[in-house]
Motif scaffolding. Sequence first.
Motif, PDB file in Angstrom:
ATOM      1  N   UNK A  81       0.936  -1.567   0.062  1.00 12.94           N
ATOM      2  CA  UNK A  81       0.006   0.361  -0.120  1.00 12.94           C
ATOM      3  C   UNK A  81       0.937   1.556   0.087  1.00 12.94           C
ATOM      4  N   UNK A  82       2.092   1.260   1.024  1.00 13.24           N
ATOM      5  CA  UNK A  82       2.457   2.254   0.760  1.00 13.24           C
ATOM      6  C   UNK A  82       3.630   2.546  -0.621  1.00 13.24           C
ATOM      7  N   UNK A  83       3.735   1.347  -1.245  1.00 13.30           N
ATOM      8  CA  UNK A  83       4.631   1.511  -2.425  1.00 13.30           C
ATOM      9  C   UNK A  83       4.287   2.200  -3.830  1.00 13.30           C
ATOM     10  N   UNK A  84       2.470   2.170  -3.392  1.00 14.87           N
ATOM     11  CA  UNK A  84       2.065   2.469  -4.841  1.00 14.87           C
ATOM     12  C   UNK A  84       2.270   3.807  -4.209  1.00 14.87           C
ATOM     13  N   UNK A  85       1.921   4.954  -3.074  1.00  9.60           N
ATOM     14  CA  UNK A  85       2.461   6.069  -3.371  1.00  9.60           C
ATOM     15  C   UNK A  85       3.562   6.553  -3.582  1.00  9.60           C
ATOM     16  N   UNK A  86       4.457   5.504  -3.413  1.00  6.86           N
ATOM     17  CA  UNK A  86       5.843   6.102  -3.052  1.00  6.86           C
ATOM     18  C   UNK A  86       6.368   5.544  -4.327  1.00  6.86           C
ATOM     19  N   UNK A  87       5.910   4.593  -5.465  1.00  9.76           N
ATOM     20  CA  UNK A  87       6.194   5.165  -6.915  1.00  9.76           C
ATOM     21  C   UNK A  87       5.749   5.627  -7.809  1.00  9.76           C
ATOM     22  N   UNK A  88       4.177   6.756  -7.376  1.00 10.82           N
ATOM     23  CA  UNK A  88       4.139   8.150  -7.734  1.00 10.82           C
ATOM     24  C   UNK A  88       5.566   8.819  -7.703  1.00 10.82           C
TER      25      UNK A  88
ATOM     26  N   UNK B  68       0.558  10.248  -1.283  1.00 11.09           N
ATOM     27  CA  UNK B  68       1.683   9.472  -0.861  1.00 11.09           C
ATOM     28  C   UNK B  68       1.597   9.235   0.662  1.00 11.09           C
ATOM     29  N   UNK B  69       0.506   9.570   1.237  1.00 11.61           N
ATOM     30  CA  UNK B  69       0.579  10.427   2.480  1.00 11.61           C
ATOM     31  C   UNK B  69      -0.940  10.156   3.070  1.00 11.61           C
ATOM     32  N   UNK B  70      -1.468  10.243   1.993  1.00 10.80           N
ATOM     33  CA  UNK B  70      -2.989   9.211   2.244  1.00 10.80           C
ATOM     34  C   UNK B  70      -2.909   7.585   2.812  1.00 10.80           C
ATOM     35  N   UNK B  71      -2.253   7.368   1.616  1.00 10.11           N
ATOM     36  CA  UNK B  71      -2.182   5.771   1.176  1.00 10.11           C
ATOM     37  C   UNK B  71      -0.865   5.646   2.817  1.00 10.11           C
TER      38      UNK B  71
END
Length: 347
Positions: free
Chosen positions: A67-74, A247-250
């Motif tokens: 879940x964190x990595x989805x935001x981190x990727x962006x 990213x913060x929301x995720x």
Amino acid sequence: MTLLQDATSPAKAPKRRKLSSELSILGVLVGIALIFEVLGWIFVGSSFLANQQRLSIIILQVSVIGIIAVGMTQVIITSGIDLSAGSVVGLAAMASASLAQSSTDMRAVYPALTDLWPIWPILAGLFVGLLIGTINGLLIAKTNIPPFIATLGTMVAARGLAKWYTNGQPIALLTPEFTWLGRSFNILGFPLPLPVIIFLVVAFLGHIALRYTRYGKFTYAIGANPQAARVSGINIGAHLIKVYIVCGLLSGLAGVVTAARAASAQAAMGTSYELDAIAAAVIGGTSLAGGVGRMTGTVIGTIILGVMMSGFTFLKVGSYYQEVIKGAIIVLAVAVDQYRRSRKTKA
């Protein structure tokens, strides 16, 4: 063209069809799993892949990181970084758990909230992520502070707030309605935890956003060439704020899920999760130089990271050695990315 020209013209070499990056990464995943399978029979005397419970634990463990990595990727696609993600997980977990405690059940004070329970603890965790993400975006977009420094500052501050919030004391005895988010469902005889479903839904939405929306096009454009993006009319500052908010929301969502899984919360939750998320994105093909990355690759990279850590535990490799190996993997993935970029530049 004459016959002489035909005879003297160099023959065109047939074009080689290149495998997509996702297939290449998937091949790495299969190879690593098979290596652990062979080593398992040699050193442990049992199968690594045949244990259904172990496979379920692997996907459950990587769901929060994913879940964190989805935001981190962006964020990484924009040539940025978010070091505060792990601390946001801890702070969001503390905030949501404090509202989900049985002893502080808000329904006893506000009976009208009964039908909406446990939406308030979840919203509290998401609000924490939204707030820290907004601060990160504003610092980077409005003050031109490098993302590394800006998010390093919020990382330390968020972790301090998590400790201050309950004076360093853990929060336990959470209501069953809240801990339901960490439960598993039996689908076709295979236990599928709800955090995994949340991770897959978030990854799917991230894939759609990056590939088919203006948001995704702007994200890639800023990471590939910020000057060209600015000339083409993209408001870089406003878009970066959006990316860091996501990213913060995720990260806040990951904190809520972590607290629900553990049925408790403590300030140390999420420690080094940001590094795992960065590793998952980089292993999945996201370039730290920006402009390159796919959500499908990040999902596979997350699973690779989970398989490797579970495999080392299966082989009884010490936790300290696992950290060393994880660091080496990150360095190797970045080195491979730099090598590929250098080859493209020469070509």
